[in-house]
Design an enzyme around this catalytic site. Structure first.
Site, PDB file in Angstrom:
ATOM      1  N   SER A  65      -3.099  15.436  67.592  1.00 38.43           N
ATOM      2  CA  SER A  65      -3.483  14.008  67.642  1.00 38.43           C
ATOM      3  C   SER A  65      -2.941  13.181  66.485  1.00 38.43           C
ATOM      4  O   SER A  65      -2.945  11.955  66.570  1.00 38.43           O
ATOM      5  CB  SER A  65      -5.001  13.873  67.663  1.00 38.43           C
ATOM      6  OG  SER A  65      -5.457  13.882  68.979  1.00 38.43           O
ATOM      7  N   LYS A  68      -0.347  10.736  67.319  1.00 35.89           N
ATOM      8  CA  LYS A  68      -0.714   9.499  68.041  1.00 35.89           C
ATOM      9  C   LYS A  68      -0.603   8.258  67.151  1.00 35.89           C
ATOM     10  O   LYS A  68      -0.357   7.156  67.643  1.00 35.89           O
ATOM     11  CB  LYS A  68      -2.143   9.610  68.584  1.00 35.89           C
ATOM     12  CG  LYS A  68      -2.318  10.710  69.630  1.00 35.89           C
ATOM     13  CD  LYS A  68      -3.785  10.902  69.939  1.00 35.89           C
ATOM     14  CE  LYS A  68      -4.010  11.988  70.979  1.00 35.89           C
ATOM     15  NZ  LYS A  68      -5.455  12.240  71.211  1.00 35.89           N
ATOM     16  N   TYR A 195       4.296  13.280  75.975  1.00 41.59           N
ATOM     17  CA  TYR A 195       3.048  13.376  75.191  1.00 41.59           C
ATOM     18  C   TYR A 195       2.843  14.806  74.650  1.00 41.59           C
ATOM     19  O   TYR A 195       2.571  14.991  73.459  1.00 41.59           O
ATOM     20  CB  TYR A 195       1.873  12.947  76.083  1.00 41.59           C
ATOM     21  CG  TYR A 195       0.513  13.178  75.483  1.00 41.59           C
ATOM     22  CD1 TYR A 195      -0.040  12.280  74.567  1.00 41.59           C
ATOM     23  CD2 TYR A 195      -0.243  14.306  75.824  1.00 41.59           C
ATOM     24  CE1 TYR A 195      -1.295  12.498  74.019  1.00 41.59           C
ATOM     25  CE2 TYR A 195      -1.496  14.530  75.275  1.00 41.59           C
ATOM     26  CZ  TYR A 195      -2.017  13.628  74.373  1.00 41.59           C
ATOM     27  OH  TYR A 195      -3.259  13.847  73.817  1.00 41.59           O
ATOM     28  N   TYR A 247     -12.375  11.504  65.248  1.00 39.13           N
ATOM     29  CA  TYR A 247     -13.165  11.692  66.469  1.00 39.13           C
ATOM     30  C   TYR A 247     -14.529  11.012  66.329  1.00 39.13           C
ATOM     31  O   TYR A 247     -14.638   9.958  65.713  1.00 39.13           O
ATOM     32  CB  TYR A 247     -13.303  13.192  66.801  1.00 39.13           C
ATOM     33  CG  TYR A 247     -11.967  13.910  66.912  1.00 39.13           C
ATOM     34  CD1 TYR A 247     -11.101  13.643  67.950  1.00 39.13           C
ATOM     35  CD2 TYR A 247     -11.574  14.838  65.963  1.00 39.13           C
ATOM     36  CE1 TYR A 247      -9.874  14.290  68.059  1.00 39.13           C
ATOM     37  CE2 TYR A 247     -10.346  15.504  66.063  1.00 39.13           C
ATOM     38  CZ  TYR A 247      -9.510  15.218  67.119  1.00 39.13           C
ATOM     39  OH  TYR A 247      -8.304  15.856  67.217  1.00 39.13           O
ATOM     40  N   VAL A 265      -6.381  18.700  66.638  1.00 38.21           N
ATOM     41  CA  VAL A 265      -7.068  19.943  67.010  1.00 38.21           C
ATOM     42  C   VAL A 265      -6.402  21.199  66.440  1.00 38.21           C
ATOM     43  O   VAL A 265      -6.962  22.283  66.529  1.00 38.21           O
ATOM     44  CB  VAL A 265      -7.219  20.104  68.544  1.00 38.21           C
ATOM     45  CG1 VAL A 265      -8.231  19.136  69.103  1.00 38.21           C
ATOM     46  CG2 VAL A 265      -5.893  19.982  69.252  1.00 38.21           C
TER      47      VAL A 265
HETATM   48  N1  GLU Z   1      -2.569  17.704  72.477  1.00 40.01           N
HETATM   49  C1  GLU Z   1      -3.994  17.618  72.314  1.00 40.01           C
HETATM   50  C2  GLU Z   1      -4.638  17.178  73.592  1.00 40.01           C
HETATM   51  O1  GLU Z   1      -4.137  16.329  74.243  1.00 40.01           O
HETATM   52  C3  GLU Z   1      -4.297  16.671  71.196  1.00 40.01           C
HETATM   53  C4  GLU Z   1      -5.767  16.508  70.969  1.00 40.01           C
HETATM   54  C5  GLU Z   1      -6.172  16.297  69.556  1.00 40.01           C
HETATM   55  O2  GLU Z   1      -5.527  16.757  68.613  1.00 40.01           O
HETATM   56  O3  GLU Z   1      -7.199  15.643  69.396  1.00 40.01           O
HETATM   57  O4  GLU Z   1      -5.671  17.674  73.990  1.00 40.01           O
END
Ligand code: GLU
Length: 311
Positions: A65, A68, A195, A247, A265
């Site tokens: 994430s 992102k 993604y 989060y 994650v």
């Molecule tokens: N690639 C992970 C997913 O889409 C990223 C989630 C994360 O790191 O919060 O579930």
């Protein structure tokens, strides 16, 4: 500060490692379950490029994430604020990062923010490029530049592992297509592929610290003087990091540490002290909200000691 960090970080790492024992590595992407749960490492970098390093800082990990934040910046540069906010909102959800709940409950069905999975998939669909390969290539190039010219690539095994097990992300993406957040011309599987690849970009704490430093310095790389990202976009990204970067523990982290941060994650955390420091952390064991347990404890200790809270 750097001198004190160098002196104290080894002890702080050992104190925070105890918290890693209370966490668990992510299992829902099978390849991530192989990470060592007791690892904890950090690199902090100042605007002059000086660093303090401690613990398992050489352990490579995938951005997940954390990527992102950077696809958001690139999407702003490609589409402007209006173009991005036509597709994603500005508010935290209070739900899990991969939740579908509000997409249906709250009209008009667009993701609440760009850091939850639905929002990040929508943002990925906004990256310019004629083909999925071109879009992935532009993201990779931007990440490399943000990391000071580092030789970054995505981890093939993690990418494949996520792609093969991403039933929930697929449902989110198809739901977005149905709601026309992904527009008619968008191929859902192609967006997902880009993604998964940017989530699987492999990185080290030092590279992450350099990327964090870019954000700490408002989008201008302090080591080269090159402005990679307009300051306004970095400002928006850092605001999202405060409101939803950790989060559903973003509020708690803002109270306890009070600095912009984004976790993934894989157990990575990118954090920064505005104008002063970029920080990269890896600690694969996660708490129930999905953040690195050791990493969060370490950042809280550092922020308290140096009085870093921006509030
Ligand atoms: N690639 C992970 C997913 O889409 C990223 C989630 C994360 O790191 O919060 O579930």
């Amino acid at each position: 500060m750097m001198e004190q960090l160098r002196l104290q970080l080894p002890d702080w790492i050992e104190a925070s490692r105890i918290y890693a024992e209370k966490g668990q590595v992510a299992h829902y992407i099978p390849e991530l379950a192989k990470a060592p749960g007791d690892a904890l490492g950090i690199v902090a970098m100042g605007p002059d490029g000086e660093t303090a390093t401690a613990g398992d800082a050489d352990l490579p990990f995938t951005m997940q994430s954390i990527s992102k934040v950077f696809t958001l910046l690139l999407a702003f540069m490609d589409n402007g604020e209006e173009g991005v906010f036509a597709k994603v909102g500005m508010e935290p959800t209070g739900d899990d990062f991969n939740s579908m709940l509000k997409l249906e409950l709250v009209e008009p069905g667009k993701p609440f923010n760009p850091l939850i999975n639905a929002g990040a998939i929508a943002v990925t669909s906004l990256i310019h490029g004629a083909t999925p390969e071109a879009r992935t290539g532009r993201i990779m190039q931007f990440l490399r530049e943000a990391a000071g010219g580092a030789d970054l690539a995505y981890n093939e095994a993690v990418y494949r592992s996520e792609s093969a097990s991403a039933h929930r992300n697929r449902s989110l993406a198809y739901f977005l297509k149905d709601n026309e957040v992904l527009d008619a011309a968008t191929d859902v599987e192609e967006v997902l592929d880009v993604y998964f690849k940017h989530c699987a970009v492999e990185i080290t704490c030092a590279q992450l610290a350099r990327m964090a430093l870019l954000l700490a310095c408002g989008g201008t790389d302090p080591l080269t003087g090159v402005q990679l990202v307009p300051r306004r976009y970095v400002q928006i990204a850092k605001t999202f990091m405060i409101t939803c970067g950790m989060y559903n523990a973003s509020g708690e982290f803002a109270i306890r540490a009070g600095i912009p941060a984004k976790s993934g994650v894989s157990g990575g955390i990118l954090a920064l002290v505005p104008g002063k420091l970029g920080i990269g952390i890896i600690g694969p064991a996660l708490g129930e909200k999905g953040n690195s347990t050791g990493g969060v404890h370490l950042l809280e200790t550092m922020s308290e000691t140096f009085d870093w809270s921006i509030f």
